[in-house]
Scaffold this active site. Structure first.
Site, PDB file in Angstrom:
ATOM      1  N   LEU A   1      43.795 -51.996 -16.772  1.00 44.49           N
ATOM      2  CA  LEU A   1      43.600 -52.328 -15.353  1.00 44.49           C
ATOM      3  C   LEU A   1      43.336 -53.831 -15.161  1.00 44.49           C
ATOM      4  O   LEU A   1      42.902 -54.258 -14.098  1.00 44.49           O
ATOM      5  CB  LEU A   1      42.439 -51.521 -14.768  1.00 44.49           C
ATOM      6  CG  LEU A   1      42.659 -49.997 -14.754  1.00 44.49           C
ATOM      7  CD1 LEU A   1      41.401 -49.283 -14.295  1.00 44.49           C
ATOM      8  CD2 LEU A   1      43.822 -49.647 -13.841  1.00 44.49           C
ATOM      9  N   SER A   2      43.593 -54.587 -16.225  1.00 47.83           N
ATOM     10  CA  SER A   2      43.532 -56.051 -16.146  1.00 47.83           C
ATOM     11  C   SER A   2      42.167 -56.619 -15.812  1.00 47.83           C
ATOM     12  O   SER A   2      42.023 -57.434 -14.903  1.00 47.83           O
ATOM     13  CB  SER A   2      44.544 -56.581 -15.135  1.00 47.83           C
ATOM     14  OG  SER A   2      45.816 -56.269 -15.565  1.00 47.83           O
ATOM     15  N   SER A   3      41.172 -56.212 -16.583  1.00 46.80           N
ATOM     16  CA  SER A   3      39.862 -56.812 -16.380  1.00 46.80           C
ATOM     17  C   SER A   3      39.925 -58.309 -16.688  1.00 46.80           C
ATOM     18  O   SER A   3      39.233 -59.102 -16.040  1.00 46.80           O
ATOM     19  CB  SER A   3      38.829 -56.128 -17.270  1.00 46.80           C
ATOM     20  OG  SER A   3      39.276 -56.129 -18.602  1.00 46.80           O
TER      21      SER A   3
ATOM     22  N   SER B   1      26.890 -63.364 -18.786  1.00 49.52           N
ATOM     23  CA  SER B   1      27.628 -62.146 -18.485  1.00 49.52           C
ATOM     24  C   SER B   1      26.645 -60.979 -18.453  1.00 49.52           C
ATOM     25  O   SER B   1      26.007 -60.667 -19.470  1.00 49.52           O
ATOM     26  CB  SER B   1      28.684 -61.887 -19.564  1.00 49.52           C
ATOM     27  OG  SER B   1      29.041 -60.518 -19.545  1.00 49.52           O
TER      28      SER B   1
ATOM     29  N   ASP C   1      58.089 -58.379 -16.024  1.00 42.13           N
ATOM     30  CA  ASP C   1      57.697 -59.704 -15.483  1.00 42.13           C
ATOM     31  C   ASP C   1      58.173 -60.858 -16.359  1.00 42.13           C
ATOM     32  O   ASP C   1      58.785 -61.805 -15.871  1.00 42.13           O
ATOM     33  CB  ASP C   1      56.187 -59.791 -15.165  1.00 42.13           C
ATOM     34  CG  ASP C   1      55.254 -59.471 -16.305  1.00 42.13           C
ATOM     35  OD1 ASP C   1      55.732 -59.097 -17.393  1.00 42.13           O
ATOM     36  OD2 ASP C   1      54.023 -59.614 -16.108  1.00 42.13           O
TER      37      ASP C   1
ATOM     38  N   HIS D   1      56.732 -54.355 -18.080  1.00 40.30           N
ATOM     39  CA  HIS D   1      57.386 -55.246 -19.055  1.00 40.30           C
ATOM     40  C   HIS D   1      58.640 -55.890 -18.472  1.00 40.30           C
ATOM     41  O   HIS D   1      59.559 -56.258 -19.198  1.00 40.30           O
ATOM     42  CB  HIS D   1      57.716 -54.502 -20.361  1.00 40.30           C
ATOM     43  CG  HIS D   1      56.477 -54.141 -21.130  1.00 40.30           C
ATOM     44  ND1 HIS D   1      55.845 -55.016 -21.968  1.00 40.30           N
ATOM     45  CD2 HIS D   1      55.726 -53.008 -21.140  1.00 40.30           C
ATOM     46  CE1 HIS D   1      54.769 -54.443 -22.492  1.00 40.30           C
ATOM     47  NE2 HIS D   1      54.673 -53.219 -21.986  1.00 40.30           N
TER      48      HIS D   1
ATOM     49  N   ASP E   1      49.754 -59.549 -13.717  1.00 44.45           N
ATOM     50  CA  ASP E   1      48.345 -59.205 -13.533  1.00 44.45           C
ATOM     51  C   ASP E   1      47.609 -60.259 -12.712  1.00 44.45           C
ATOM     52  O   ASP E   1      46.860 -59.939 -11.776  1.00 44.45           O
ATOM     53  CB  ASP E   1      47.649 -59.051 -14.890  1.00 44.45           C
ATOM     54  CG  ASP E   1      48.345 -58.035 -15.771  1.00 44.45           C
ATOM     55  OD1 ASP E   1      49.196 -57.290 -15.258  1.00 44.45           O
ATOM     56  OD2 ASP E   1      48.050 -57.997 -16.975  1.00 44.45           O
TER      57      ASP E   1
HETATM   58  C1  GLA Z   1      50.342 -56.615 -19.406  1.00 40.79           C
HETATM   59  C2  GLA Z   1      50.734 -58.081 -19.124  1.00 40.79           C
HETATM   60  C3  GLA Z   1      51.644 -58.188 -17.910  1.00 40.79           C
HETATM   61  C4  GLA Z   1      52.814 -57.221 -17.996  1.00 40.79           C
HETATM   62  C5  GLA Z   1      52.344 -55.812 -18.373  1.00 40.79           C
HETATM   63  C6  GLA Z   1      53.479 -54.870 -18.625  1.00 40.79           C
HETATM   64  O1  GLA Z   1      49.540 -56.120 -18.386  1.00 40.79           O
HETATM   65  O2  GLA Z   1      49.586 -58.871 -18.925  1.00 40.79           O
HETATM   66  O3  GLA Z   1      52.098 -59.512 -17.767  1.00 40.79           O
HETATM   67  O4  GLA Z   1      53.795 -57.683 -18.884  1.00 40.79           O
HETATM   68  O5  GLA Z   1      51.516 -55.821 -19.525  1.00 40.79           O
HETATM   69  O6  GLA Z   1      54.190 -54.654 -17.463  1.00 40.79           O
END
Ligand code: GLA
Length: 383
Positions: free
Chosen positions: A121-123, A65, A34, A32, A168
């Site tokens: 994990l940012s899929s 998909s 960024d 948090h 991410d």
């Molecule tokens: C999510 C958001 C990021 C970042 C994180 C926390 O993954 O997409 O931009 O703010 O939360 O660090």
């Protein structure tokens, strides 16, 4: 995965396309920070998205998909937005590319991924950066890598309702095998740090609580608003404060009575967290994993008590880690569910994982999932 994609692509479109891939991410520390102009310290992982794509000479996009077993077709105008969430990521990337003056022709695509969904994990960043990268190549646009990351970030803002920062998508585009990347989110300066915990006798273990809170995106946007409110109050006295990360701790104290207690605590967490990223980078340069781990516990405390983005399940996993003398442990990513990231001495891995699984299952009635990740390359074209 590649074979399945290839087979489906041939069946649907009767031709062959080019293969692209991109990755999910971990973040060692700097959560948090960024969107507050602070530092983050992520790396791309060996779990990601793979897509076969070919331009089709029309103005229509046709995507299948494999994971959702679903076919979606849409046009490239703003009013063509599809209803399926997964397709919106791709639609958003097309629109954001066009808004930046890039060319986007219609295309056919089949894609699949192995980033666990909802695990933090940012899929979604993996899908965005895979398609942003691929469309740039296929259409001969010369959009630079930072803009490709921003195309993903704007997709979240404008088509998915999440007011996220750049971490991410940056990690997913810039990821490099064996390296974490420290990014200064204000200046966008970045530095690769070779990261080899194994060589120092440690492992990174992710434990997925398998909890996903429904209101996560509105709670996320609400945290961001708190930070902006605190930064605005400080800026009134110290005009040089552009982002909250520019503020000193004492400046925050000065405005304590002018902002809500909630906003104060959230800002306090962020200011501490920005400094912790620098401290962890220094510690790792000295090969001092114990100090880095201790900082992770401090981050967990801040995310749980001050920023309030943890939950019972994640706090429970964090306490088990502490009790078992795991070197570092904290909730990772946006929070409100998902994983803890743990820095564990090799010999402690097995007993820690076994205890965590057993105790968590007894307490919550479902087992957590364990992921081993390897720091890997980000967006790229495959041979
Ligand atoms: C999510 C958001 C990021 C970042 C994180 C926390 O993954 O997409 O931009 O703010 O939360 O660090």
């Amino acid at each position: 995965m590649k074979n399945k994609i290839q087979e489906k692509f041939r069946t649907l479109f009767g031709e062959e396309g080019r293969f692209f891939a991109s990755a999910g991410r971990i973040n060692l520390i700097g959560e948090h920070t960024d969107y507050n102009g602070g530092y983050v310290f992520p790396g791309a992982i060996d779990k990601g998205i793979m897509a076969e794509i070919a331009l089709n000479g029309t103005d229509r996009v046709k995507v299948f998909s494999l994971d959702y077993d679903e076919f979606v077709e849409f046009g490239l105008r703003e009013e063509d937005k599809p209803i399926q969430q997964w397709a919106r990521y791709i639609f958003g990337v097309c629109r954001e590319t066009i808004k930046r003056g890039g060319k986007v022709g219609g295309f056919n695509a089949v894609f699949a991924g192995d980033v666990p969904l909802g695990a933090g994990l940012s899929s979604s960043a993996a899908i965005e950066s895979c398609f942003a990268f691929a469309l740039n190549e296929l259409n001969g646009n010369a959009i630079n890598k930072f803009e490709l990351a921003k195309i993903g970030q704007s997709t979240e803002h404008n088509y998915c309702g999440v007011n996220c920062g750049i971490m991410d998508q940056f990690a997913s585009v810039f990821g490099k095998k064996g390296c974490l990347i420290r990014l200064d989110c204000k200046t966008l300066e970045y530095k690769y740090f070779p990261f080899d915990p194994e060589a120092a006798g440690y492992r990174l273990v992710l434990i997925d609580s398998c909890v996903k809170h429904e209101l996560a995106s509105s709670a996320y946007n609400d945290r961001r608003a708190s930070c902006e409110a605190a930064a605005a109050a400080i800026r009134a006295r110290h005009p040089e404060v552009e982002f909250l990360s520019d503020a000193k701790r004492v400046w925050l104290e000065e405005v304590r009575s002018e902002i809500t207690e909630e906003d104060f605590l959230r800002a306090e967490y962020v200011i501490g967290e920005v400094q912790r990223v620098l401290d962890v980078c220094d510690a790792l340069e000295r090969n001092d994993y114990e100090t880095a781990g201790e900082m992770m516990y401090q981050t967990h405390f801040g995310m749980s008590r001050l920023y309030e983005v943890s939950c019972e399940e994640l706090d429970f996993l964090n306490r088990i880690a502490r009790k078992m003398d795991v070197s570092g442990s904290r909730v990772m990513g946006g929070g409100f569910g998902g994983c803890t990231i743990n820095l564990v001495k090799k010999e402690l891995c097995q007993p820690f994982i076994e205890s965590a699984v057993e105790l968590f299952t007894t307490r919550f009635g479902h087992a957590p999932k364990i992921y081993n990740v390897v720091i890997s390359d980000g967006a790229r074209e495959l041979e």
